[in-house]
Design an enzyme around this catalytic site. Structure first.
Site, PDB file in Angstrom:
ATOM      1  N   LYS A 120     -10.567 -18.444 -16.024  1.00 24.67           N
ATOM      2  CA  LYS A 120     -11.683 -18.390 -15.077  1.00 24.67           C
ATOM      3  C   LYS A 120     -11.196 -18.475 -13.643  1.00 24.67           C
ATOM      4  O   LYS A 120     -11.767 -17.846 -12.749  1.00 24.67           O
ATOM      5  CB  LYS A 120     -12.684 -19.516 -15.364  1.00 24.67           C
ATOM      6  CG  LYS A 120     -13.556 -19.228 -16.567  1.00 24.67           C
ATOM      7  CD  LYS A 120     -14.811 -20.071 -16.549  1.00 24.67           C
ATOM      8  CE  LYS A 120     -15.721 -19.724 -17.714  1.00 24.67           C
ATOM      9  NZ  LYS A 120     -16.852 -20.647 -17.827  1.00 24.67           N
ATOM     10  N   LYS A 202     -15.052  -9.152 -26.967  1.00 28.91           N
ATOM     11  CA  LYS A 202     -16.237  -9.856 -27.443  1.00 28.91           C
ATOM     12  C   LYS A 202     -17.474  -9.364 -26.683  1.00 28.91           C
ATOM     13  O   LYS A 202     -17.364  -9.055 -25.492  1.00 28.91           O
ATOM     14  CB  LYS A 202     -16.035 -11.349 -27.169  1.00 28.91           C
ATOM     15  CG  LYS A 202     -16.704 -12.256 -28.163  1.00 28.91           C
ATOM     16  CD  LYS A 202     -16.343 -13.692 -27.873  1.00 28.91           C
ATOM     17  CE  LYS A 202     -17.611 -14.511 -27.782  1.00 28.91           C
ATOM     18  NZ  LYS A 202     -17.386 -15.929 -27.592  1.00 28.91           N
ATOM     19  N   LYS A 205     -22.426 -10.852 -21.814  1.00 34.72           N
ATOM     20  CA  LYS A 205     -23.452 -10.434 -20.853  1.00 34.72           C
ATOM     21  C   LYS A 205     -22.840 -10.137 -19.497  1.00 34.72           C
ATOM     22  O   LYS A 205     -23.476  -9.539 -18.648  1.00 34.72           O
ATOM     23  CB  LYS A 205     -24.536 -11.490 -20.733  1.00 34.72           C
ATOM     24  CG  LYS A 205     -23.999 -12.816 -20.287  1.00 34.72           C
ATOM     25  CD  LYS A 205     -25.076 -13.865 -20.250  1.00 34.72           C
ATOM     26  CE  LYS A 205     -24.523 -15.237 -19.971  1.00 34.72           C
ATOM     27  NZ  LYS A 205     -23.742 -15.816 -21.054  1.00 34.72           N
TER      28      LYS A 205
END
Ligand code: TRP
Length: 336
Positions: A120, A202, A205
């Site tokens: 991240k 994967k 969204k």
């Protein structure tokens, strides 16, 4: 009486989900469908992890709307707020309070190894905040406050559950027994749903391509259209195989929704083309999600009723959370 005894013997489960107005079919088939089925077997505590959400920048009004909508969606999916504890994390202040105590008992070095932080922070170099770094400690607090036996987690959260266990074991050894050391729970059914456009990734969204993912609340037409456009291969044979990741993903989805095995699906579509198969998957998913969307639309309209439920949920959660928190406070030497 018998009922009571069996209730107390039920294992305790805890899980949380970050608020997103756009929870996907992947969230549903990978996790939330299991939450719904776990309600009978276990004593469950579920939360909307809104404190975790602000580790990345959020527009306040959008965040608020997403917290409401995630809570409403959990209700629409069939999570019963009477049977379970269903609450919003930020409304139970013991989460942040315990997280501080745990932070002071967690080493910088062990946190530096968390792969999600590395990923991240590489993705958002402009906002590598301290919360993003210490997020697993907050997650440990979420878990340990409720003393669950089991925590259902996907692969991406396994390392965080491990550290929660390490923190619990270390705390108990140092100060005396406070926390239950939870086990990871891998549900019997739980599909790993991949992107419809790139089945090596994967379903997410945050994918730039909106055709890559299906939201639980997508319209019927959108769902069917996205499945029609799903990436496949040129063999034109519905067969589950690592060499056919696109078709295998569609088989996984169809199996998860219908409960049929991959072999049954292969047989059902034997001799049929991809067009037929994709349409069948799209329609089946749309049929399964239609009642959820309908219930959601009802629930989200009634903010007052929603408010009553999440307040009650927070009160129920606080009862357990404050007991554990006070115990931890005493053990570390604070005055009560
Ligand atoms: N970190 C989890 C996620 O991003 C959400 C979460 C927060 C969680 N607290 C938790 C999951 C406690 C399980 C238990 O998906």
């Amino acid at each position: 009486m018998c009922q009571q005894i069996s209730d107390t013997q039920k294992k305790k489960v805890l899980s949380c989900i970050q608020p997103s107005g756009m929870l996907t079919l992947g969230n549903y088939l990978g996790a939330l469908k299991n939450w719904v089925s776990m309600q009978d077997e276990f004593d469950c505590t579920f939360a909307v992890a809104d404190l975790h959400a602000i580790t990345v920048r959020q527009e306040p009004s959008e965040l608020r709307a997403r917290i409401y909508s995630t809570y409403a969606l959990l209700l629409a999916l069939g999570i019963d707020p009477e049977k379970n504890i269903l609450f919003i994390q930020s409304q139970v202040p013991e989460h942040t309070a315990l997280s501080w105590i745990l932070s002071c008992n967690t080493q910088f070095g062990e946190m530096s190894r968390m792969t999600q932080f590395k990923d991240k922070s590489a993705k958002h170099p402009e906002n590598i905040n301290v919360g993003l770094f210490s997020y697993p400690v907050l997650m440990a607090a979420d878990i340990l406050l409720y003393k669950p036996d089991l925590v259902p987690v996907g692969a991406d959260q396994k390392q965080h559950l491990e550290i929660a266990r390490d923190i619990a074991i270390r705390f108990n050894n140092k100060y005396g027994e406070v926390f239950t050391v939870p086990e990871a729970y891998i549900p019997k059914t739980g599909a790993r749903v991949m992107s419809l456009q790139d089945p090596s990734k994967k379903m997410s969204k945050s994918d730039d391509n909106p055709n890559a993912w299906v939201a639980i609340l997508d319209s019927r037409d959108d769902i069917i259209r996205k499945f029609k456009r799903a990436v496949t291969d040129s063999e034109a044979c519905v067969r589950f195989s690592p060499e056919k990741p696109g078709i295998s993903n569609l088989i996984t989805i169809y199996s998860a929704v219908t409960g049929k095995s991959a072999e049954q699906v292969e047989r059902e579509f034997d001799g049929k083309g991809y067009g037929d198969f994709k349409l069948a998957v799209g329609e089946t998913v749309a049929d399964a999600l239609a009642p959820v969307k309908q219930r959601y639309d009802e629930i989200i309209k009634d903010k007052k009723a929603l408010e009553t439920l999440y307040r009650e949920g927070a009160q129920k959660a606080s009862k357990t959370a404050s007991k554990t928190y006070f115990k931890a406070m005493k053990k570390v030497g604070f005055v009560i």
